[in-house]
Design a protein around this motif. Structure first.
Motif, mmCIF file in Angstrom:
data_model
loop_
_atom_site.group_PDB
_atom_site.id
_atom_site.type_symbol
_atom_site.label_atom_id
_atom_site.label_comp_id
_atom_site.label_asym_id
_atom_site.label_seq_id
_atom_site.Cartn_x
_atom_site.Cartn_y
_atom_site.Cartn_z
ATOM 1 N N ALA A 191 0.828 -1.201 0.000
ATOM 2 C CA ALA A 191 0.000 0.000 0.000
ATOM 3 C C ALA A 191 0.868 1.259 0.000
ATOM 4 C CB ALA A 191 -0.922 -0.007 1.218
ATOM 5 N N GLN A 205 2.321 1.829 -3.473
ATOM 6 C CA GLN A 205 1.334 2.298 -4.450
ATOM 7 C C GLN A 205 0.887 3.731 -4.170
ATOM 8 O OE1 GLN A 205 -2.577 0.297 -4.691
ATOM 9 N NE2 GLN A 205 -2.146 0.112 -6.875
ATOM 10 N N ASN A 206 0.632 4.042 -2.899
ATOM 11 C CA ASN A 206 0.088 5.362 -2.562
ATOM 12 C C ASN A 206 1.163 6.437 -2.434
ATOM 13 O OD1 ASN A 206 -2.473 4.201 -2.441
ATOM 14 N ND2 ASN A 206 -2.247 3.683 -0.281
ATOM 15 N N ARG A 207 2.315 6.051 -1.882
ATOM 16 C CA ARG A 207 3.454 6.955 -1.727
ATOM 17 C C ARG A 207 3.076 8.250 -1.021
ATOM 18 N NH1 ARG A 207 3.885 4.837 -6.811
ATOM 19 N NH2 ARG A 207 3.357 6.684 -7.979
ATOM 20 N N GLU A 208 2.165 8.160 -0.042
ATOM 21 C CA GLU A 208 1.702 9.355 0.654
ATOM 22 C C GLU A 208 2.816 10.027 1.455
ATOM 23 O OE1 GLU A 208 -1.642 8.149 2.962
ATOM 24 O OE2 GLU A 208 -2.976 7.965 1.237
#
Length: 207
Positions: free
Chosen positions: A109, A112-115
């Motif tokens: 996660a 994919q998100n790289r927040e």
């Protein structure tokens, strides 16, 4: 196309190793990918993938099923679809990527998100160990294959740095995995990268 042909050959060789196929897919996968009649193999794979997706509905967090589906959709696209229908292959690679990301759990996660930016991606990759190698490999292969089929799209180019970071982690964990396929992927990734991106990927903040 050289990448596809080479990896397709490796995929068929790998199919001969029963331990390479997780969960209850082993004999089915080995039988299909060793099939001498390519049309029969091509016709058989989709129904088996749908069977696996049905099993996943009853156990949506099952890492082995998720990894198998990532491998299955990537292998099907690589062996039978990409040369004839790149757009359809792109969709299958995207599907394989989604399953691979889910197989990697929380680390997937983050990838994919790289927040959290590059730091969170680096931390997620460091947390991925040998027990996650197979899932990371198929995730990385699918990611790179999808990017290579969509180099005309900014959204695909934006994924280059993280997909390459994943590939470097695969190389760190086991550079000889899947008949040294990580080295083939790295070469293909560098060859496919537009020259104009070289500088951008080396700027501060890149992964």
């Amino acid at each position: 196309m050289l990448l596809s042909s080479t990896l397709a050959l490796l995929f068929r060789l790998h199919a001969g190793s029963p331990e390479s196929f997780p969960f209850l897919f082993p004999n089915v996968a080995a039988t299909i990918f060793e099939e001498c009649d390519p049309e029969l193999a091509k016709a058989s794979i989709p129904s088996n993938l749908k069977l696996m997706e049905g099993l996943l509905k009853n156990d949506p967090e099952n890492k082995k099923i998720l990894t198998t589906l990532s491998m299955g959709f990537a292998g099907y696209a690589l062996l039978f679809v990409e040369s004839e229908d790149p757009e359809r292959a792109s969709a299958f690679y995207s599907r394989a990527l989604d399953y691979g990301i889910k197989a990697l759990g929380d680390n997937g996660a983050l990838l994919q998100n790289r927040e959290g930016g590059p730091a969170s991606v680096s931390a997620a990759l460091k947390n991925i160990n040998h027990s996650d190698l197979e899932a990371l490999f198929w995730t990385t292969l699918s990611w790179n294959a999808w990017i290579n089929l969509n180099l005309d799209k900014p959204s695909a180019l934006a994924e280059l740095s993280v997909s390459e970071a994943c590939l470097k982690r695969v190389l760190e964990l086991d550079e000889h995995f899947f008949y040294s396929a990580p080295h083939i992927l790295m070469g293909a990734s560098l060859a496919a990268r537009p020259p104009s991106l070289e500088g951008a990927l080396k700027r501060p903040g890149s992964i």
